[in-house]
Structures are given as C-alpha cells and as structure tokens.
Write a protein that holds these residues in place. Structure first.
Motif, PDB file in Angstrom:
ATOM      1  N   PHE A 177       2.873   8.705   4.084  1.00 38.63           N
ATOM      2  CA  PHE A 177       4.028   8.620   4.981  1.00 38.63           C
ATOM      3  C   PHE A 177       3.883   7.457   5.957  1.00 38.63           C
ATOM      4  CE2 PHE A 177       6.172   9.825   8.969  1.00 38.63           C
ATOM      5  CZ  PHE A 177       7.473   9.886   8.505  1.00 38.63           C
ATOM      6  N   LEU A 178       2.724   7.347   6.598  1.00 35.06           N
ATOM      7  CA  LEU A 178       2.520   6.268   7.569  1.00 35.06           C
ATOM      8  C   LEU A 178       2.605   4.898   6.892  1.00 35.06           C
ATOM      9  CD1 LEU A 178      -0.392   7.778   9.705  1.00 35.06           C
ATOM     10  CD2 LEU A 178       2.014   7.549  10.348  1.00 35.06           C
ATOM     11  N   ALA A 179       1.949   4.764   5.741  1.00 38.24           N
ATOM     12  CA  ALA A 179       1.984   3.483   5.033  1.00 38.24           C
ATOM     13  C   ALA A 179       3.394   3.151   4.555  1.00 38.24           C
ATOM     14  CB  ALA A 179       1.014   3.524   3.843  1.00 38.24           C
ATOM     15  N   SER A 180       4.142   4.170   4.134  1.00 38.57           N
ATOM     16  CA  SER A 180       5.503   3.945   3.643  1.00 38.57           C
ATOM     17  C   SER A 180       6.431   3.514   4.765  1.00 38.57           C
ATOM     18  CB  SER A 180       6.034   5.219   2.980  1.00 38.57           C
ATOM     19  OG  SER A 180       5.245   5.581   1.868  1.00 38.57           O
ATOM     20  N   VAL A 181       6.274   4.119   5.935  1.00 38.62           N
ATOM     21  CA  VAL A 181       7.104   3.742   7.079  1.00 38.62           C
ATOM     22  C   VAL A 181       6.843   2.294   7.469  1.00 38.62           C
ATOM     23  CG1 VAL A 181       7.506   4.151   9.529  1.00 38.62           C
ATOM     24  CG2 VAL A 181       7.369   6.079   7.956  1.00 38.62           C
ATOM     25  N   VAL A 182       5.569   1.927   7.535  1.00 38.09           N
ATOM     26  CA  VAL A 182       5.220   0.553   7.913  1.00 38.09           C
ATOM     27  C   VAL A 182       5.763  -0.435   6.890  1.00 38.09           C
ATOM     28  CG1 VAL A 182       3.303  -1.058   8.222  1.00 38.09           C
ATOM     29  CG2 VAL A 182       3.169   1.240   9.208  1.00 38.09           C
ATOM     30  N   GLU A 183       5.568  -0.142   5.616  1.00 34.03           N
ATOM     31  CA  GLU A 183       6.020  -1.052   4.568  1.00 34.03           C
ATOM     32  C   GLU A 183       7.542  -1.129   4.514  1.00 34.03           C
ATOM     33  OE1 GLU A 183       5.740  -0.767  -0.156  1.00 34.03           O
ATOM     34  OE2 GLU A 183       3.796  -1.231   0.779  1.00 34.03           O
ATOM     35  N   MET A 187       0.823  -1.213   0.000  1.00 35.77           N
ATOM     36  CA  MET A 187       0.000   0.000   0.000  1.00 35.77           C
ATOM     37  C   MET A 187       0.854   1.258   0.000  1.00 35.77           C
ATOM     38  SD  MET A 187      -2.821   1.297   2.774  1.00 35.77           S
ATOM     39  CE  MET A 187      -3.523   2.944   2.650  1.00 35.77           C
ATOM     40  N   GLY A 188       1.982   1.217   0.706  1.00 26.37           N
ATOM     41  CA  GLY A 188       2.839   2.391   0.820  1.00 26.37           C
ATOM     42  C   GLY A 188       3.340   2.881  -0.527  1.00 26.37           C
ATOM     43  N   PHE A 189       3.807   1.939  -1.368  1.00 23.08           N
ATOM     44  CA  PHE A 189       4.357   2.325  -2.666  1.00 23.08           C
ATOM     45  C   PHE A 189       3.262   2.867  -3.585  1.00 23.08           C
ATOM     46  CE2 PHE A 189       6.010   1.003  -6.970  1.00 23.08           C
ATOM     47  CZ  PHE A 189       6.966   2.003  -7.037  1.00 23.08           C
ATOM     48  N   ARG A 190       2.092   2.250  -3.559  1.00 18.79           N
ATOM     49  CA  ARG A 190       0.989   2.735  -4.393  1.00 18.79           C
ATOM     50  C   ARG A 190       0.547   4.124  -3.949  1.00 18.79           C
ATOM     51  NH1 ARG A 190      -2.738  -2.793  -4.816  1.00 18.79           N
ATOM     52  NH2 ARG A 190      -1.209  -4.021  -6.009  1.00 18.79           N
ATOM     53  N   ALA A 191       0.485   4.316  -2.653  1.00 17.55           N
ATOM     54  CA  ALA A 191       0.126   5.645  -2.146  1.00 17.55           C
ATOM     55  C   ALA A 191       1.181   6.676  -2.541  1.00 17.55           C
ATOM     56  CB  ALA A 191      -0.032   5.597  -0.627  1.00 17.55           C
ATOM     57  N   TYR A 192       2.446   6.274  -2.518  1.00 18.31           N
ATOM     58  CA  TYR A 192       3.535   7.167  -2.922  1.00 18.31           C
ATOM     59  C   TYR A 192       3.400   7.560  -4.391  1.00 18.31           C
ATOM     60  CZ  TYR A 192       8.205   8.366  -4.628  1.00 18.31           C
ATOM     61  OH  TYR A 192       9.260   8.969  -5.263  1.00 18.31           O
ATOM     62  N   LEU A 193       3.114   6.594  -5.263  1.00 19.40           N
ATOM     63  CA  LEU A 193       2.941   6.888  -6.682  1.00 19.40           C
ATOM     64  C   LEU A 193       1.769   7.852  -6.905  1.00 19.40           C
ATOM     65  CD1 LEU A 193       3.458   3.347  -8.268  1.00 19.40           C
ATOM     66  CD2 LEU A 193       5.107   5.219  -8.166  1.00 19.40           C
ATOM     67  N   LEU A 194       0.685   7.641  -6.169  1.00 22.44           N
ATOM     68  CA  LEU A 194      -0.459   8.544  -6.279  1.00 22.44           C
ATOM     69  C   LEU A 194      -0.083   9.942  -5.818  1.00 22.44           C
ATOM     70  CD1 LEU A 194      -3.444   9.090  -6.803  1.00 22.44           C
ATOM     71  CD2 LEU A 194      -3.928   8.274  -4.475  1.00 22.44           C
ATOM     72  N   TYR A 195       0.693  10.017  -4.756  1.00 26.58           N
ATOM     73  CA  TYR A 195       1.114  11.321  -4.241  1.00 26.58           C
ATOM     74  C   TYR A 195       1.992  12.056  -5.258  1.00 26.58           C
ATOM     75  CZ  TYR A 195       3.106  14.794  -1.068  1.00 26.58           C
ATOM     76  OH  TYR A 195       3.489  15.973  -0.487  1.00 26.58           O
ATOM     77  N   LEU A 198      12.163   5.691   1.133  1.00 26.62           N
ATOM     78  CA  LEU A 198      11.424   4.625   1.819  1.00 26.62           C
ATOM     79  C   LEU A 198      10.807   3.638   0.833  1.00 26.62           C
ATOM     80  CD1 LEU A 198       9.549   6.634   4.605  1.00 26.62           C
ATOM     81  CD2 LEU A 198      11.469   5.066   4.923  1.00 26.62           C
ATOM     82  N   ASN A 199      10.397   4.117  -0.319  1.00 29.61           N
ATOM     83  CA  ASN A 199       9.621   3.288  -1.236  1.00 29.61           C
ATOM     84  C   ASN A 199      10.411   2.707  -2.396  1.00 29.61           C
ATOM     85  OD1 ASN A 199       6.555   3.419  -0.522  1.00 29.61           O
ATOM     86  ND2 ASN A 199       7.296   5.516  -0.221  1.00 29.61           N
ATOM     87  N   VAL A 200      11.372   3.455  -2.922  1.00 30.86           N
ATOM     88  CA  VAL A 200      12.093   3.007  -4.120  1.00 30.86           C
ATOM     89  C   VAL A 200      13.358   2.279  -3.684  1.00 30.86           C
ATOM     90  CG1 VAL A 200      13.091   3.726  -6.322  1.00 30.86           C
ATOM     91  CG2 VAL A 200      11.149   4.982  -5.371  1.00 30.86           C
ATOM     92  N   ASP A 201      13.232   0.987  -3.428  1.00 30.62           N
ATOM     93  CA  ASP A 201      14.361   0.205  -2.924  1.00 30.62           C
ATOM     94  C   ASP A 201      14.708  -0.974  -3.823  1.00 30.62           C
ATOM     95  OD1 ASP A 201      12.093  -1.227  -2.438  1.00 30.62           O
ATOM     96  OD2 ASP A 201      12.492  -1.612  -0.310  1.00 30.62           O
TER      97      ASP A 201
END
Length: 443
Positions: free
Chosen positions: A39-45, A1-9, A101-104
């Motif tokens: 941010f919250l979803a990215s930290v968790v993921e 969810m974190g990465f998808r939310a990041y792409l949407l952002y 956080l997301n692009v790893d």
C-alpha cells in the motif's frame, strides 16, 4: 516497486503458498506486512505517475459502502463487532484500491491478467494432482454422496479418479477463499477469456485457436471436476454474452432464458441439476425468501453485515440477496453502483474505440468475465469476494489507460463522466423483482 509488490500480493492472496507449505510462519502476519508495504509503495508510485486510475466517485462510493457496513453492524451489535466487520471487508476493498493505484496502463493491465491466469493454472494443476494422484486429497477434494440411500464401499478410495463405486461425487476445490468448489469454478470462468489477450497479434484465427485450445481444455476439464451448477450457468451466460453481437441480442436472450429454464427444471445439469424440488435448491429459495423478509424488516440498513445467519440457518446463496438483506437498500445501492460503474467503463471503451483497438478488445473480454462472474454470484454468497473487487479495479484501470492513449480532443465521449446513479437505481429495482420472481416460480 509498488506494482511489483502489488503483483506479489495478488499471488499470495490467490495461491496461498505460506498457508500451504509453511503455516507456522502465519503467526508472524506476513500477508499483513506485505499488504502494508504494498500500500505505501503503491501510494508513492501512484503520486509519481499522476495519481492512479480511479476517479473520486469510485473512492467515494467505496468509502460510503464501507461506512454502511460499519454502521449496519454497530446498530445491531457493538463497536467491537463493527470494527471486526470493517476489518473483514477491508481486504477486498483495499484490493480494489491497490488495483486502481497500480493498473493505470494497458501494459500493466496485461501483466496483471497474465499473473491472474498463471495463479489459476497453478491451482488447476494442483487440483488435478489431488484428483488423479490423491495428493493433498483432504485439502482439495470434497466427497459428496451421489444420491440418497447410496451403498457406500467398505473403504473410501484414496484416489478419486480411480473410484468406480458411483457412491461419491468428488468435487474439486482450491485454497484460501477458493476452498469452495463453486468459488473455484467462478474464478476459472473469470480468467478463461483472458487467454485470448496473450496470443500473437498477427497470427491467423486457426493458429490462435490451436494455441489457446490446450489451455481452454485444461480450464474446462477442471471446471467440470468442481461439479458446480452455478459454474455451468456462468459458462453459458459468458458465451452467450460474448457472441450476442453475432447471433443477435434477441436470440441470445431467448437462448439464455431457455437455458436457465431447462437448468431450473433439472433438464440439464447432470448429477447436480438444479430444481425447486431438490433439497439444496429448495433450501436456497427459502433463504432468498427470508432475505426479502430481512429487507422488509429494516429496508434502509438491513440486518447488519454478517448477520444473515442470525435470521436464517444458512447463508443466502445469492450475493445480491445477501447484500440487500444485510446492508439494506442504501448498502445495496452502493454495491450495485460499483458494479454499474465497472460495466459503464467497459461499455464506454467498446462504444468509443474501434474494434481493432487493444483497449476495446480487452474490454470485450473483461466484460465477458464479469458476466460469467455475476451469473455465478446469483447462486453464491460472495458479495465481498476479492475477485469481484479486483475485476472492478481492472475496469477502472483499463478506462484510464484508454483515456490516456486517446486524448479528449480525439475522442471526447470517452472522457465524459460515468453517470451511475440512475442506472444503479434501475438495477436495484430489476434485481429485486428477479429475486421475487425466482421465489414465486420455484415453489
């Protein structure tokens, strides 16, 4: 969810669909809500995936830079202004954090470049509708007088492409923080090399060029409609840097210096050539000179973030000058440090891996984008523009992915720490000297 939310952002930051088509919703702060969720979803993921791509030194440099911004304003104003400045720079800073956080992985890196490219292509088509059909003309086109004492037509044309009066220069721009033609040009230059990341691996060179040519033509055409002088230099610099290994570094440097000289003397640049005698260029040099004076007045922390226009009637028109004038040598060193870390990461990948490795190929293209961005930034006040911080985050992610794919036992040099402090100090000195030389020889 974190990465998808990041792409949407990222999509919302660049395309701005809510501001364009439903501005009344902005009162409910949807972007802020999306940022918090992302941010919250990215930290968790990221915790589940191993902690993200960035090292402690990246976050440390970014954190100290944010502190310098806060303190620089606090010393020249009050707590409220300092908090406001901190809030402004938090957007690009958090884009860097979210990217790290997301692009790893290389797969996520490619997905981000596809999205970034897609956003710019959408904005290009939107701009072409404005230029050729007059759709959203006021929002996407800036008409400028072609020259002094121009004879204006009785009525301003409603479709720029049909204007044959010669009275106006119709400059294409976009939305959000890309609402300046120079910013739009700069972003087009950044994403153009990424077209080569998404071509069939086994395709021949001719077939690859056939596939990419229509998209390059689109981006190139829109770039010319921005009439950005800095954009022209950015394209030239990016091309020279990309081909420097084929033509040789010495020849590339000579061609680059000749291009800058010709552009500065007005020998190239068409209707908006840059010369010290041209009014806007002269004002720009005056701003750079005042930026040097601001640095001298407070060399450690500068005149305060956002305070350049308190000491000069216009902004610096140079991201480097704006940074050291407002944040002093300390803030400038940290800002340059983030850029140096980015280049060191890309150079490390290119040097350690084989040329046919995907990480090395993408590093070459991303480094080309970076060069184009920074050359444009030399003529724009875009020290904290979101594009820069996403680019820096992408370099962190690409290096992390390369290290994961190539263990330390296999490629030990790839895993060695990036030593940025001395290199950053050298860049600080070199850029200060360059600014001084530009001022001296442009008068």
């Amino acid at each position: 969810m974190g990465f998808r939310a990041y792409l949407l952002y990222v999509f919302m930051v660049f395309v701005r669909p809510i501001e364009q088509f439903a501005p009344e919703i902005m009162a409910y702060r949807p972007i802020l809500i999306l940022w918090a969720v992302t941010f919250l979803a990215s930290v968790v993921e990221a915790r589940q995936r191993g902690g993200g791509a960035a090292s402690r030194q990246h976050f440390a440099v970014l954190a100290w830079l944010s502190v310098v911004v806060f303190v620089s304003v606090l010393l020249h104003s009050d707590l409220s202004a300092a908090m406001g400045a901190f809030g402004v720079i938090s957007t690009p800073a958090m884009l860097f954090v979210l990217t790290c956080l997301n692009v790893d992985t290389i797969e996520r890196f490619k997905t981000l470049t596809k999205l970034f490219l897609g956003c710019v292509v959408v904005l290009c088509f939107q701009g072409l509708l404005a230029f050729h059909q007059g759709v959203n003309l006021e929002m996407l086109i800036i008409p400028q007088l072609a020259h002094e004492n121009v004879i204006l037509p009785k009525e301003r044309p409603t479709v720029p492409a049909l204007d044959d009066s010669g009275a106006y220069i119709w400059r294409l721009r976009s939305v959000g923080f890309l609402n300046d033609p120079n910013d739009f040009a700069q972003t087009i230059i950044v994403v153009a090399p990424w077209l080569f990341m998404h071509l069939p691996e086994k395709a021949s060179a001719i077939w690859r060029m056939i596939l990419v040519s229509p998209w390059l033509a689109l981006l190139g055409y829109v770039l010319t409609l921005t009439h950005s002088r800095g954009g022209m230099l950015g394209v030239a610099a990016a091309l020279l840097f990309f081909f420097k290994d084929r033509i040789g570094k010495v020849w590339a440097a000579l061609f680059g210096m000749a291009g800058v000289l010709a552009f500065s003397l007005g020998l190239v640049g068409g209707d908006r050539g840059l010369t010290g005698k041209e009014r806007s260029a002269s004002e720009r040099i005056d701003a750079w000179n005042d930026g040097i004076q601001m640095l001298k007045s407070d060399p450690f922390l500068g005149v305060g973030y956002g305070n350049f226009t308190e000491h000069h009637e216009r902004t610096a028109h140079n991201s480097f000058v704006l940074c050291f004038a407002e944040l002093g040598l300390l803030g400038y060193f940290l800002w340059i440090g983030l850029i140096v870390l980015a280049f060191q990461a890309l150079n490390r990948i290119i040097r350690c891996l084989k040329s046919d490795d995907a990480h090395a190929q993408y590093a070459v293209l991303l480094r080309t984008s970076f060069v184009g961005f920074l050359v444009c930034a030399w003529f724009l006040s875009r020290t904290f523009v979101p594009t820069l911080f996403i680019l820096m985050g992408m370099t962190v992610g690409l290096l992390h992915s390369a290290r994961m794919r190539h263990p330390q036992a296999q490629v030990p040099e790839l895993h060695q720490p990036l030593l940025w402090r001395m290199a950053s100090a050298q860049v600080v000195v070199v850029t200060l000297v360059l600014v001084s030389m530009f001022i001296r020889f442009s008068r």
